[in-house]
Design a protein around this motif. Sequence first.
Motif, short mmCIF file in Angstrom:
data_model
loop_
_atom_site.label_atom_id
_atom_site.label_comp_id
_atom_site.label_asym_id
_atom_site.label_seq_id
_atom_site.Cartn_x
_atom_site.Cartn_y
_atom_site.Cartn_z
N ILE A 89 0.82 -1.21 0.00
CA ILE A 89 0.00 0.00 0.00
C ILE A 89 0.86 1.26 0.00
N PHE A 90 1.80 1.32 0.95
CA PHE A 90 2.48 2.60 1.15
C PHE A 90 3.75 2.76 0.33
N ARG A 91 4.35 1.65 -0.05
CA ARG A 91 5.58 1.77 -0.83
C ARG A 91 5.28 1.74 -2.33
N HIS A 92 4.29 0.92 -2.73
CA HIS A 92 4.06 0.75 -4.16
C HIS A 92 2.86 1.54 -4.68
N LEU A 93 1.72 1.39 -4.02
CA LEU A 93 0.51 1.99 -4.58
C LEU A 93 0.42 3.48 -4.30
N LEU A 94 0.66 3.86 -3.05
CA LEU A 94 0.42 5.26 -2.68
C LEU A 94 1.24 6.26 -3.50
N PRO A 95 2.54 6.01 -3.69
CA PRO A 95 3.29 6.99 -4.49
C PRO A 95 2.70 7.19 -5.89
N ASN A 96 2.04 6.19 -6.41
CA ASN A 96 1.43 6.33 -7.73
C ASN A 96 0.01 6.87 -7.66
N ALA A 97 -0.54 6.95 -6.44
CA ALA A 97 -1.94 7.30 -6.32
C ALA A 97 -2.15 8.67 -5.67
N ILE A 98 -1.07 9.27 -5.21
CA ILE A 98 -1.25 10.42 -4.33
C ILE A 98 -1.34 11.74 -5.10
N THR A 99 -0.90 11.75 -6.36
CA THR A 99 -0.85 13.01 -7.10
C THR A 99 -2.17 13.80 -7.07
N PRO A 100 -3.31 13.18 -7.36
CA PRO A 100 -4.55 13.98 -7.34
C PRO A 100 -4.79 14.61 -5.97
N ALA A 101 -4.43 13.90 -4.90
CA ALA A 101 -4.65 14.44 -3.56
C ALA A 101 -3.73 15.63 -3.30
N VAL A 102 -2.50 15.55 -3.79
CA VAL A 102 -1.56 16.66 -3.58
C VAL A 102 -2.04 17.88 -4.36
N VAL A 103 -2.51 17.64 -5.57
CA VAL A 103 -3.01 18.76 -6.37
C VAL A 103 -4.24 19.37 -5.69
N TYR A 104 -5.09 18.48 -5.17
CA TYR A 104 -6.28 18.99 -4.49
C TYR A 104 -5.90 19.76 -3.22
N LEU A 105 -4.82 19.33 -2.59
CA LEU A 105 -4.37 20.01 -1.38
C LEU A 105 -4.15 21.51 -1.65
N MET A 106 -3.59 21.80 -2.81
CA MET A 106 -3.34 23.21 -3.16
C MET A 106 -4.66 23.96 -3.30
N THR A 107 -5.59 23.35 -4.04
CA THR A 107 -6.92 23.96 -4.17
C THR A 107 -7.54 24.14 -2.80
N ASP A 108 -7.35 23.12 -1.98
CA ASP A 108 -7.99 23.12 -0.67
C ASP A 108 -7.42 24.23 0.22
N MET A 109 -6.13 24.51 0.06
CA MET A 109 -5.55 25.60 0.85
C MET A 109 -6.20 26.93 0.48
N ALA A 110 -6.41 27.11 -0.83
CA ALA A 110 -7.11 28.32 -1.27
C ALA A 110 -8.52 28.34 -0.68
N LEU A 111 -9.19 27.20 -0.73
CA LEU A 111 -10.54 27.12 -0.19
C LEU A 111 -10.54 27.38 1.31
N ALA A 112 -9.47 26.89 1.98
CA ALA A 112 -9.41 27.07 3.43
C ALA A 112 -9.31 28.56 3.77
N ILE A 113 -8.52 29.29 2.96
CA ILE A 113 -8.42 30.74 3.21
C ILE A 113 -9.79 31.38 3.02
N LEU A 114 -10.47 30.98 1.96
CA LEU A 114 -11.81 31.52 1.74
C LEU A 114 -12.73 31.19 2.90
N LEU A 115 -12.66 29.94 3.34
CA LEU A 115 -13.52 29.51 4.44
C LEU A 115 -13.17 30.27 5.71
N GLY A 116 -11.85 30.37 5.98
CA GLY A 116 -11.41 31.09 7.17
C GLY A 116 -11.88 32.53 7.13
#
Lengths: 282, 339, 338
Positions: A191-218
Amino acid sequence: MSAGAVQIAPPAKRRRALPGTLVGAVIVLGASLAMAFFPSLFAPYDPTAFDYNAIMHGPSWAHPFGTDNFGRDMLSRVIHAYRIDMQIAVFATTGPFIFGTIVGALVGYVGGWVEAVFGRVVDAVITFPFLVLVIAIVSVLGPGLRNMYIAVGVVDWVFYARLVSAEVKIQRRLDYADAARGMGYGHMRIIFRHLLPNAITPAVVYLMTDMALAILLGSSLGYLGLGAQPPAAEWGVLIADGKNFMTTAWWVSVFPGIAIVITGLGFSLAGDALADLLRVNR
Amino acid sequence: MRDMPLISVEGVSKRFRLPRTASDILTGRPPAAVHALNNVDLEVHRGETLGIVGESGCGKSTLARCLVRLLEPDEGLVRFDGKDIGLLPQAERRAFNRRVQMIFQDPYSSLNPRMSVRQVLSEALSVHAMRPKADIPARITELLGLVRLPADAANRYPHEFSGGQRQRIGIARALAVEPEVLVADELVSALDVSVQAQVINLLLDLQERLKLTVVFVAHDLRLVRHISHRVAVMYLGKVVETGPTEALFATPRHPYSKALLDAAPELDPARQTRVAAARGELPNPLDLPTGCLFNTRCPFAFERCFAERPNLSNRGPAHFAACHLTDFGKPTPATIAAQ
Amino acid sequence: MTAPSPDRNTAGGGLKVRGLTTTFATPRGLATVVDGINLDVAPGEIVGLVGESGSGKSMTLRSIVRLVREPGKVSGQVEWQGRDLMAMREADLRKVRGAEIAMIFQEPMTALNPVLPVRLQIEENLSAHTTLDRRARRQRALELMNIVGIPAAERRLDEYPHQFSGGMRQRVMIAIALANSPKLLLADEPTTALDVTIQDQILKLILDLRDRFGMSVVFVTHDLGVVAATCDRMAVMYAGRIVETGTVAQVFAEPHHPYTRGLLGSVPRIGAERSMLLSIEGMPPGLIDLPDGCAFHPRCSFATDRCRAERPPLESFAAGREVACFHHQTVAAMAEAA
C-alpha cells in the motif's frame, strides 16, 4: 548471436521546460510566506496603531491601501493578516490531507464492504453544504481558530480519502501491484511503498486547491465572527470591519479581498505546477 | 509410474461474478457469472516447460494466476510440492511466494513507474533476505547481466526502457529471489517480432542455466511449440487436450486443438489452404453449452456431445484429450509412415 | 528505380505509387515516417506490407489515400487507374475513398459508431456514393451482410456494434468497405486484434472476396504467417523505407535483405524446437535521428563501412525482386547455406 549486453538508450535529457505555472506559484506563495513569517519587514506601520489624524483616508503615497475608521494603515493590516491566513491554509488542510490519504489508501486497497461503508460516509458528507456543516460544528464548539480547524478536519478528510481510494483502486489492478503480491510482500509495504506513491498526485493537487478554499472559508468564518477574533488582523475580519463603510471607504474591504484572490491564485498555480511535476512517465 | 509433479492442479474452477443488474434484482435471479475455469486438472513436472495455449477467454491467464495464488480457486486446489497452497502456514507461504514467480504480459504496467530498477531488485532481495545487505549491489549487477542489461541500467526508471527491456527487468525481478518455477503469462505478446525472439532466446538460455521449471502461457502456437516440452490446450476454461509437444502438434486428438493448429498461418506460403479451419465463434461465456463445451462449433459433434461433458482420457504416452470421439485424429499407418 | 515486371500491367487498372513521402514536424525535428515509397499493385493482386511497429507501414497505407492527420505532410505520386490521387481536389478524392478504394482497420471496436445500428452504417456509405433509394439500399445492406458471412443477417442488421463479437465487427467493417464494390481494399492489420481461429476465417473471407470481385488488396501486417497465408507479393519496410520486395514465395525462400532474414528467423519454425532463434539485436531506430547510411546498419551483422556512410538504394536484382542492401548476395548465400 552476440552474447553482449543489450544496448539501452542514453539517459533521456530532463529538458522539461520550467512550467510558467511553477514560476508564478513560487513568486506568489514565496511572497505570501515571507509576509507571513516577517510581516514587520514589509509593513510600513504598526497594524494596530491608531492615528486619529488619518481616519478613513483613501489610498495615498503615505497609505497606499488607505486607512480604516481608527486610522490604522490598511496595507500593514493586510500584510499582518498573511500570518493568520497562511496559517489557516496550512493548519486546516494538513491534518485532513494526511488522515484522508491514509484512510483512502486502506479503503481503496481493502475494497469490499469497507469500501461500501466508506461510500455511504462520503455520500452523507457531500450531501451537506460544506460551509453550513462547518458553521454548525463551530457553533457547537464555539468560535475561534482552533475550533474552526477541528470543524474543517471532521469534514475535509473525506475528500482526500475519496480521491486516494479511487486512485489506489485503479493502481491495485495494475500488474506491478500483482507482481508485488506475487513476491509475497506485506500489505502495508504494497500500500504505502508501491501503490500510494502512484496514487497520491490527485490528492496533492487537491491540497493546493484546498488551501485556497481554506483561506476563503477562514475569511468567511472571520467575516461571520466565527473564525479569527478581532482585533486580530485576518482578511475576513478586515472585510467585515469595512462592510459598513463600503459606499464611503471601499478600500477598507476591497484590499483584503484582493489579497485573498491573489493568494488563492498562487495556490491554484501551485496545483497546476505540481500536477505537471508529479506526472509519472510511463 | 512417474515422480511426483512439482505442481498439480486438481479440479480447479473459478467464477467471476458480474455486478448484479437491475433485472437480476427484480427477477430475484443470482447475478451472472463468467466461468473462467471449469474443473481444470493439470500437472507441471520439475524442469519442464509446460505451454498453456488457447484463445482469448479460454481461462489461461486465470489459471496462471491461480498457480501463483494471485487468485483463489472457487473449487479444487493447487498443490505445490505435494501441499495445498491454499492451506500453507505463514512461513511456508512466504517460501512458496519466493519459489514460484510470475512474469507479466504488459511491460508498461508490470513495473512500478516510481521505482528505479535498483529499488525494484533490492526490494526483492532484502524482503526475502536473499543476500546480506552488503552483497546486494553486486547481486543487482549480476542479475542485470543475467538478463543482458548493462549494470548502469540499475539507476534508470522504467519509462527509460523499451518494451523488450522492461520484460528483461521483469525477469530479473523474478530471478532475484531464486525461484524454481517461472509462470510467464504472454511474456512476449506485446513485443515486436524481432524483440520477441530476443526474449524467447533469453528464457531458453536461463532455463537451461538455472534449471527452471517454466509454465509458458501464450496464444501464439508457434512460440508455444518452440519452447514447450509439453502443451495443454484450453477452451472455455477447460483443458481439452494435453500431451508432449511433438505428439500433440503432429496428431491433435481433440477437434478444437486440430482447428486451432490448422488456423494458425504457416510460415510456408506453399502450404496454405483456402478453407477456414473452424466455423463459428465462441459461445457466450455467461451461458455455456451443456455437454461438451466445443459442441457449438465442432463439425463432428453427435448426440452424446450435447448431453455429457467429456473428461480427459488417455490417448497415448502422457497424451490426454477430452473428447467422446476417442479415435479422433488417431494416427493411421499412413500418417505414421508420413512422419 | 522500380522496374515493374512485364507481366504486371499497372498502366490502366492498378495502383502505382512513386516517391510517396510523409513527414511530421515534431518539436524535436522532422520525422520522415514514409520515405520515398514505390509500390505497384496489379488488379486482383494482394500485396503485403510487412514491418515492425514504427516502420511506417500503416502510415504508407493512410498516405495513399491522403488520410494523414495534421501536421503530417504527404508528397509524391499515387496513380490510381490513371489519375493522380495526390493532385486531386479533396472533394474528388472523397468520391474515390469509400467507393473505388475502401479501408479496413485493426480496431473494429472503435471504427464503428456505437450508437447507430449497423444497417445505418452500411447504408450511410451507400447513400454517400450511390443513387440507390431506401429500399435498394436496405436490400444491398442485407446482401453485403450475407457476402461477409454474418449469420441471421436480416435480424442482425438492426443490432448495434456492441452486440457483435470482435470477429463479427470486423465482418461488418468489411461489409461497409465492400458496399460500393471497391477495386482496391486497404487493410491495416485487420486481424491483429482477433483470435487465431477468427483471424483464419477473416483471411479466408478476404481471399474469397478477391477471387469473386477481382479486388486488389494492400495488406499491412506484422505477422509473416498472415503474409504467407494471404499475399501474392510482399514489401518489407524498415524505418519508413521499403527494403525488399518480391513474390511471397521468393522472399520466404530466399531473403536478400538482412532485416528480412532476421524477421523470418525470429519466427519459430517446425523442426527447430527449443533452439535459439535467429533474432535481431537491438531495436528499431527513432525516426527523427536515423542512423547515417543504411538505417539498419547498427543491428546488422553484415554491415561494413560503406553501409555506415552510404544509404543503399532499392534496386532490382531479378525479375520482380528488389532489395536495398549492398551485401544482398552474401545474405542470400547465407540463407541458402542454412
